[in-house]
Design a protein around this motif. Structure first.
Motif, PDB file in Angstrom:
ATOM      1  N   MET A  29      38.636  29.783  42.283  1.00  0.00           N
ATOM      2  CA  MET A  29      38.985  29.552  43.686  1.00  0.00           C
ATOM      3  C   MET A  29      37.768  28.962  44.421  1.00  0.00           C
ATOM      4  O   MET A  29      36.682  29.529  44.352  1.00  0.00           O
ATOM      5  N   ARG A  30      37.977  27.798  45.068  1.00  0.00           N
ATOM      6  CA  ARG A  30      36.853  27.174  45.767  1.00  0.00           C
ATOM      7  C   ARG A  30      36.654  27.828  47.130  1.00  0.00           C
ATOM      8  O   ARG A  30      37.581  27.986  47.908  1.00  0.00           O
ATOM      9  N   ILE A  31      35.407  28.230  47.395  1.00  0.00           N
ATOM     10  CA  ILE A  31      35.088  28.861  48.682  1.00  0.00           C
ATOM     11  C   ILE A  31      34.583  27.805  49.662  1.00  0.00           C
ATOM     12  O   ILE A  31      34.977  27.794  50.825  1.00  0.00           O
ATOM     13  N   ASN A  32      33.710  26.955  49.192  1.00  0.00           N
ATOM     14  CA  ASN A  32      33.294  25.801  50.001  1.00  0.00           C
ATOM     15  C   ASN A  32      32.829  24.695  49.060  1.00  0.00           C
ATOM     16  O   ASN A  32      32.957  24.835  47.847  1.00  0.00           O
ATOM     17  N   GLU A  33      32.247  23.621  49.599  1.00  0.00           N
ATOM     18  CA  GLU A  33      31.967  22.468  48.728  1.00  0.00           C
ATOM     19  C   GLU A  33      30.909  22.754  47.661  1.00  0.00           C
ATOM     20  O   GLU A  33      30.811  22.024  46.677  1.00  0.00           O
ATOM     21  N   ARG A  34      30.144  23.808  47.813  1.00  0.00           N
ATOM     22  CA  ARG A  34      29.145  24.136  46.786  1.00  0.00           C
ATOM     23  C   ARG A  34      29.472  25.416  46.020  1.00  0.00           C
ATOM     24  O   ARG A  34      28.835  25.706  45.008  1.00  0.00           O
ATOM     25  N   VAL A  35      30.418  26.193  46.494  1.00  0.00           N
ATOM     26  CA  VAL A  35      30.631  27.525  45.904  1.00  0.00           C
ATOM     27  C   VAL A  35      32.054  27.691  45.378  1.00  0.00           C
ATOM     28  O   VAL A  35      33.020  27.406  46.090  1.00  0.00           O
ATOM     29  N   VAL A  36      32.146  28.181  44.122  1.00  0.00           N
ATOM     30  CA  VAL A  36      33.464  28.567  43.581  1.00  0.00           C
ATOM     31  C   VAL A  36      33.400  30.018  43.146  1.00  0.00           C
ATOM     32  O   VAL A  36      32.383  30.466  42.607  1.00  0.00           O
ATOM     33  N   GLN A  37      34.516  30.725  43.357  1.00  0.00           N
ATOM     34  CA  GLN A  37      34.614  32.070  42.786  1.00  0.00           C
ATOM     35  C   GLN A  37      35.298  31.920  41.434  1.00  0.00           C
ATOM     36  O   GLN A  37      36.387  31.348  41.334  1.00  0.00           O
ATOM     37  N   LEU A  38      34.643  32.432  40.378  1.00  0.00           N
ATOM     38  CA  LEU A  38      35.126  32.161  39.021  1.00  0.00           C
ATOM     39  C   LEU A  38      36.176  33.153  38.541  1.00  0.00           C
ATOM     40  O   LEU A  38      36.763  32.964  37.481  1.00  0.00           O
ATOM     41  N   ASN A  39      36.363  34.249  39.241  1.00  0.00           N
ATOM     42  CA  ASN A  39      37.380  35.232  38.829  1.00  0.00           C
ATOM     43  C   ASN A  39      38.079  35.744  40.097  1.00  0.00           C
ATOM     44  O   ASN A  39      37.760  35.305  41.209  1.00  0.00           O
ATOM     45  N   ASP A  40      39.037  36.675  39.918  1.00  0.00           N
ATOM     46  CA  ASP A  40      39.693  37.163  41.137  1.00  0.00           C
ATOM     47  C   ASP A  40      39.463  38.674  41.306  1.00  0.00           C
ATOM     48  O   ASP A  40      40.346  39.392  41.740  1.00  0.00           O
ATOM     49  N   LYS A  41      38.258  39.106  40.963  1.00  0.00           N
ATOM     50  CA  LYS A  41      37.930  40.533  41.092  1.00  0.00           C
ATOM     51  C   LYS A  41      37.529  40.855  42.536  1.00  0.00           C
ATOM     52  O   LYS A  41      37.167  39.970  43.305  1.00  0.00           O
ATOM     53  N   GLU A  42      37.628  42.178  42.832  1.00  0.00           N
ATOM     54  CA  GLU A  42      37.298  42.638  44.193  1.00  0.00           C
ATOM     55  C   GLU A  42      35.829  43.052  44.272  1.00  0.00           C
ATOM     56  O   GLU A  42      35.273  43.579  43.298  1.00  0.00           O
ATOM     57  N   THR A  43      35.249  42.884  45.454  1.00  0.00           N
ATOM     58  CA  THR A  43      33.870  43.341  45.673  1.00  0.00           C
ATOM     59  C   THR A  43      33.782  44.845  45.412  1.00  0.00           C
ATOM     60  O   THR A  43      34.670  45.600  45.830  1.00  0.00           O
ATOM     61  N   ASN A  44      32.743  45.278  44.740  1.00  0.00           N
ATOM     62  CA  ASN A  44      32.542  46.711  44.471  1.00  0.00           C
ATOM     63  C   ASN A  44      31.953  47.358  45.725  1.00  0.00           C
ATOM     64  O   ASN A  44      30.786  47.131  46.062  1.00  0.00           O
ATOM     65  N   THR A  45      32.761  48.167  46.395  1.00  0.00           N
ATOM     66  CA  THR A  45      32.314  48.742  47.671  1.00  0.00           C
ATOM     67  C   THR A  45      31.212  49.790  47.452  1.00  0.00           C
ATOM     68  O   THR A  45      30.529  50.168  48.385  1.00  0.00           O
ATOM     69  N   LYS A  46      31.093  50.229  46.203  1.00  0.00           N
ATOM     70  CA  LYS A  46      30.010  51.195  45.909  1.00  0.00           C
ATOM     71  C   LYS A  46      28.754  50.489  45.392  1.00  0.00           C
ATOM     72  O   LYS A  46      27.770  51.137  45.052  1.00  0.00           O
ATOM     73  N   GLY A  47      28.809  49.169  45.305  1.00  0.00           N
ATOM     74  CA  GLY A  47      27.663  48.412  44.784  1.00  0.00           C
ATOM     75  C   GLY A  47      26.416  48.668  45.622  1.00  0.00           C
ATOM     76  O   GLY A  47      26.486  48.787  46.850  1.00  0.00           O
ATOM     77  N   ARG A  48      25.268  48.734  44.948  1.00  0.00           N
ATOM     78  CA  ARG A  48      24.011  49.049  45.660  1.00  0.00           C
ATOM     79  C   ARG A  48      23.265  47.783  46.076  1.00  0.00           C
ATOM     80  O   ARG A  48      22.310  47.828  46.820  1.00  0.00           O
ATOM     81  N   TYR A  49      23.664  46.635  45.495  1.00  0.00           N
ATOM     82  CA  TYR A  49      22.970  45.376  45.814  1.00  0.00           C
ATOM     83  C   TYR A  49      23.857  44.187  45.465  1.00  0.00           C
ATOM     84  O   TYR A  49      24.856  44.330  44.750  1.00  0.00           O
ATOM     85  N   VAL A  50      23.464  43.034  45.964  1.00  0.00           N
ATOM     86  CA  VAL A  50      24.059  41.771  45.507  1.00  0.00           C
ATOM     87  C   VAL A  50      23.113  41.243  44.438  1.00  0.00           C
ATOM     88  O   VAL A  50      21.879  41.310  44.581  1.00  0.00           O
ATOM     89  N   LEU A  51      23.690  40.743  43.342  1.00  0.00           N
ATOM     90  CA  LEU A  51      22.880  40.247  42.233  1.00  0.00           C
ATOM     91  C   LEU A  51      22.914  38.722  42.202  1.00  0.00           C
ATOM     92  O   LEU A  51      23.994  38.131  42.159  1.00  0.00           O
ATOM     93  N   TYR A  52      21.737  38.094  42.257  1.00  0.00           N
ATOM     94  CA  TYR A  52      21.683  36.648  42.001  1.00  0.00           C
ATOM     95  C   TYR A  52      21.118  36.458  40.597  1.00  0.00           C
ATOM     96  O   TYR A  52      19.944  36.748  40.345  1.00  0.00           O
ATOM     97  N   TRP A  53      21.970  35.976  39.694  1.00  0.00           N
ATOM     98  CA  TRP A  53      21.547  35.688  38.328  1.00  0.00           C
ATOM     99  C   TRP A  53      21.072  34.237  38.304  1.00  0.00           C
ATOM    100  O   TRP A  53      21.879  33.309  38.312  1.00  0.00           O
TER     101      TRP A  53
END
Ligand SMILES: Cc1cc2nc3c(=O)[nH]c(=O)nc-3n(C[C@H](O)[C@H](O)[C@H](O)COP(=O)(O)OP(=O)(O)OC[C@H]3O[C@@H](n4cnc5c(N)ncnc54)[C@H](O)[C@@H]3O)c2cc1C
Length: 458
Positions: A1-25
């Protein structure tokens, strides 16, 4: 799913509300500034009110992994740690030395993350990495394009040649060739505990770390090119101040230091093409030189990225147009005047001194001068038993020895020798209507004796 001209979401999973951080790989844009993927990760972290963790790993088993490639990558690690410290962002680097080392580090980090941001690079091992992590992780994976100046998504199909993409780029460029605006995290993550092995890298430990890895130790680190953004910027400064004013002419003289030699920094993302292009625009140099350089950096480079993005066969002769297939069919069994095995070619053991010199430059330094690269490729076509063998030899040698190999430009450059992005020329043996070049005529356009002597001393 394209979010904007530079960003695509590669899967359709939900954000983990218990996540402790955002990960940039971080995979290919190995820099702490001018990086759209990093900016997107910072924005997501701030939106979710979470800290950001940047992870960069280096494994031992990617194709052509060698002392040369590992050293160049490791030379950029310590400076990133310092840069990210200034930005209040936890940066983890991990070197996976051999099969006994911990693995699945991204999946481990993903367990505690809310969302993953990563680099959208259109070839080599990265599309496979991104596919696997988006299937495996239970959180959204956003792939961000920070490859070129114009986003790849602006071209929705494969372009035929430079003349088809050039006018489109020219039209779009004013929207993109402007100062990059950096952003900052709202939550400091420097002290964050994370479940991931980590490797400390300093200038003094690079050689011993590389020696411990289960990689090809026969391809030595370059003595000429050193990795990292600081080294790239040093070369950029020298290029802009001393070489650019004469680039228009000097770039076709392999016996001179007349081109930017920035392709390895661009390949590993130590430098962003936008940063380079901005410095060129602002430089005190004749407009013809600036235009000539920006044509290579933007039009030719982005044409290659377009090809690997849209042509799934980019790593084979199948990527060639119909006229090339026709002429190859007609000339496949033509007698070759000289035939060399891939091993003879790798050893630079041919009758052609200029060709051997090109090969030697690449093997010894990790790069080959822009002007002779096509000559190098064309001769391998003429001297191999088949077109397929020529292609395989070229890809192997280019990707094994060149720091800038394994890049969209590598595949497009090699395919260009076979007629990709080109047009038919006069018919002749072996090449058919594919454009032909000889060392004799090319070598007369510069001081080839001086170039050969230089490579003999390497
Ligand atoms: C057989 C063959 C193999 C090649 N393999 C590679 C490779 O592995 N990696 C790679 O980056 N380039 C490759 N190229 C393209 C080109 O030769 C190199 O980009 C160039 O030699 C890099 O030197 P430079 O940085 O001094 O170039 P400069 O002349 O200073 O050009 C500036 C930048 O523009 C881009 N550029 C220049 N020429 C081209 C081109 N023809 N196509 C696309 N972009 C270009 C590069 O990013 C380069 O750094 C190949 C070309 C051929 C014919």
């Amino acid at each position: 799913m394209r979010i904007n001209e530079r960003v695509v979401q590669l899967n359709d999973k939900e954000t983990n509300t218990k996540g402790r951080y955002v990960l940039y790989w971080m995979q290919m844009f190995k820099r702490a500034s001018h990086n759209h993927a990093l900016i997107w990760a910072i924005r997501k972290a701030n939106e979710l009110k979470l800290p950001l963790v940047v992870y960069e790993g280096l494994k031992y088993y990617y194709p052509w992994a060698s002392d040369r490639l590992h050293t160049f990558i490791l030379e950029g690690v310590e400076e990133k740690r310092k840069e990210f410290e200034k930005l209040g962002i936890r940066y983890i680097f991990y070197l996976q030395r051999d099969k006994g080392s911990p693995k699945n580090t991204v999946a481990r980090l993903a367990k505690d993350a809310a969302l993953i941001v990563t680099d959208d690079f259109p070839c080599f091992i990265i599309p496979g990495h991104n596919r696997r992590i988006s299937e495996r992780a239970d959180i959204p994976v956003h792939a961000v394009d920070s490859n070129g100046i114009v986003p790849m998504s602006k071209f929705d199909k494969e372009e035929y040649a430079a003349y088809t993409i050039r006018p489109k780029i020219k039209k779009l460029l004013p929207n993109y060739l402007k100062p990059f605006v950096e952003e900052s995290v709202e939550i400091d993550s420097l002290k964050l505990e994370v479940d991931c092995p980590e490797t400390t890298v300093t200038d003094k430990t690079i050689a011993s770390l590389v020696a411990e890895c289960d990689i090809d130790h026969s391809v030595k680190a370059s003595n000429v090119y050193h990795g990292g953004t600081a080294s790239g910027r040093k070369r950029l400064k020298k290029f802009v101040e001393e070489i650019l004013p004469d680039y228009d002419k000097a770039r076709s003289k392999p016996d001179r230091d007349g081109s930017s030699r920035l392709s390895s920094y661009l390949h590993f993302g130590f430098l962003s093409p936008l940063e380079v292009a901005s410095k060129i625009q602002d430089a005190d140099a004749p407009q013809e030189s600036k235009d000539a350089y920006l044509e290579e950096l933007i039009v030719r480079r982005e044409l290659s990225y377009n090809m690997t993005r849209h042509n799934p066969k980019y790593d084979s002769l199948e990527a060639l147009p119909a006229w090339v297939h026709k002429t190859m069919r007609e000339h496949a069994s033509d007698k070759r005047q000289f035939v060399y095995t891939p091993e003879q070619l790798e050893a630079g053991d041919t009758h052609d001194e200029l060709w051997n010199a090109c090969q030697r430059e690449m093997v010894e330094t990790g790069e080959m001068h822009n002007y002779v690269r096509m000559l190098w490729g064309k001769n391998v076509i003429g001297w191999s038993r088949s077109y397929e063998e020529a292609f395989e030899t070229l890809v192997h040698l280019n990707n094994k020895y060149c720091l800038d190999g394994r890049n969209p430009n590598s595949y497009a450059g090699i395919l260009w020798c076979f007629g990709k992005h080109d047009r038919p020329w006069m018919e002749r043996d072996v090449f058919g209507t594919i454009r032909y070049m000889t060392s004799g005529s090319t070598g007369k356009k510069f001081d080839s004796k001086k170039y050969i002597a230089w490579t003999n001393d390497l």
